[in-house]
Scaffold this active site. Sequence first.
Site, PDB file in Angstrom:
ATOM      1  CE1 TYR A 197       0.740   1.673   4.212  1.00  0.00           C
ATOM      2  CE2 TYR A 197       1.040  -0.687   4.402  1.00  0.00           C
ATOM      3  CZ  TYR A 197       1.237   0.591   4.895  1.00  0.00           C
ATOM      4  OH  TYR A 197       1.946   0.779   6.045  1.00  0.00           O
ATOM      5  CG  PHE A 238       0.381   9.102   5.823  1.00  0.00           C
ATOM      6  CD1 PHE A 238       0.230   7.905   6.498  1.00  0.00           C
ATOM      7  CD2 PHE A 238      -0.661   9.556   5.035  1.00  0.00           C
ATOM      8  CE1 PHE A 238      -0.933   7.162   6.376  1.00  0.00           C
ATOM      9  CE2 PHE A 238      -1.832   8.825   4.920  1.00  0.00           C
ATOM     10  CZ  PHE A 238      -1.965   7.624   5.594  1.00  0.00           C
ATOM     11  CG  ASP A 239       3.057   3.764   6.402  1.00  0.00           C
ATOM     12  OD1 ASP A 239       4.244   3.478   6.136  1.00  0.00           O
ATOM     13  OD2 ASP A 239       2.348   3.044   7.123  1.00  0.00           O
ATOM     14  CB  ILE A 245      -7.759   2.748  10.217  1.00  0.00           C
ATOM     15  CG1 ILE A 245      -7.488   2.448   8.744  1.00  0.00           C
ATOM     16  CG2 ILE A 245      -6.626   3.517  10.875  1.00  0.00           C
ATOM     17  CD1 ILE A 245      -7.322   3.688   7.877  1.00  0.00           C
ATOM     18  CE1 TYR A 274      -3.914   5.456  12.818  1.00  0.00           C
ATOM     19  CE2 TYR A 274      -4.152   6.232  10.569  1.00  0.00           C
ATOM     20  CZ  TYR A 274      -3.657   5.316  11.472  1.00  0.00           C
ATOM     21  OH  TYR A 274      -2.913   4.253  11.029  1.00  0.00           O
ATOM     22  CG  PHE A 280      -4.663   3.897   2.881  1.00  0.00           C
ATOM     23  CD1 PHE A 280      -3.378   3.735   3.379  1.00  0.00           C
ATOM     24  CD2 PHE A 280      -5.624   4.464   3.700  1.00  0.00           C
ATOM     25  CE1 PHE A 280      -3.062   4.123   4.670  1.00  0.00           C
ATOM     26  CE2 PHE A 280      -5.317   4.856   4.993  1.00  0.00           C
ATOM     27  CZ  PHE A 280      -4.034   4.683   5.484  1.00  0.00           C
TER      28      PHE A 280
END
Length: 186
Positions: free
Chosen positions: A39, A50-51, A70, A96, A113
């Site tokens: 992902y 961010f990731d 999540i 979040y 995502f």
Amino acid sequence: MAETIDLSGDGGVLKTVVRKAKDDAIAPSDSLPLVDVHYEGTLAENGEVFDTTHEDNSIFSFEIGQGAVIKAWDIALRTMKVGEVAKITCKPEYAYGTAGSPPEIPPNATLIFEVELVACRPRKGSSLGSVSDEKARLEELKKQRELAAATKEEEKKKREEAKAAAAARVQAKLDAKKGKGKGKGK
């Protein structure tokens, strides 16, 4: 353009299929609750990553429905099949929330995502044959991703070369025009 599906019924979790899975692909189920995903997560507000698992080509594994991820992921991954790539848009209440996940994710952030479902597995006790088959399949998927990345990089390089060539042609025309103007008043 692919259809966007409201998975939560309130606009909180939206899914758009980027790449469909094969028709006979397996999906997560009660007997196959462990999933492996690839992902990249971005902030909807500014597109900032961010990731990601793309940088090191790693796989993230978790069990669906156990609260390990999540809420949006638990909802969305249940609807996917192995090999599928989907864009999942998650409102804060499915991600979040008001707290965020500092420093990367601010409070009340909508997240996007792009998720690839790589595999579905049983909890424990799978046969040795299925494990080796799964490893071979994961290796094949890794090769496909690397090939796609190389192709994408090659296309980017060709676009940059074309831009540079176009810029050089424009500059040459400008230089030629400047040259014609010289000497007329002499």
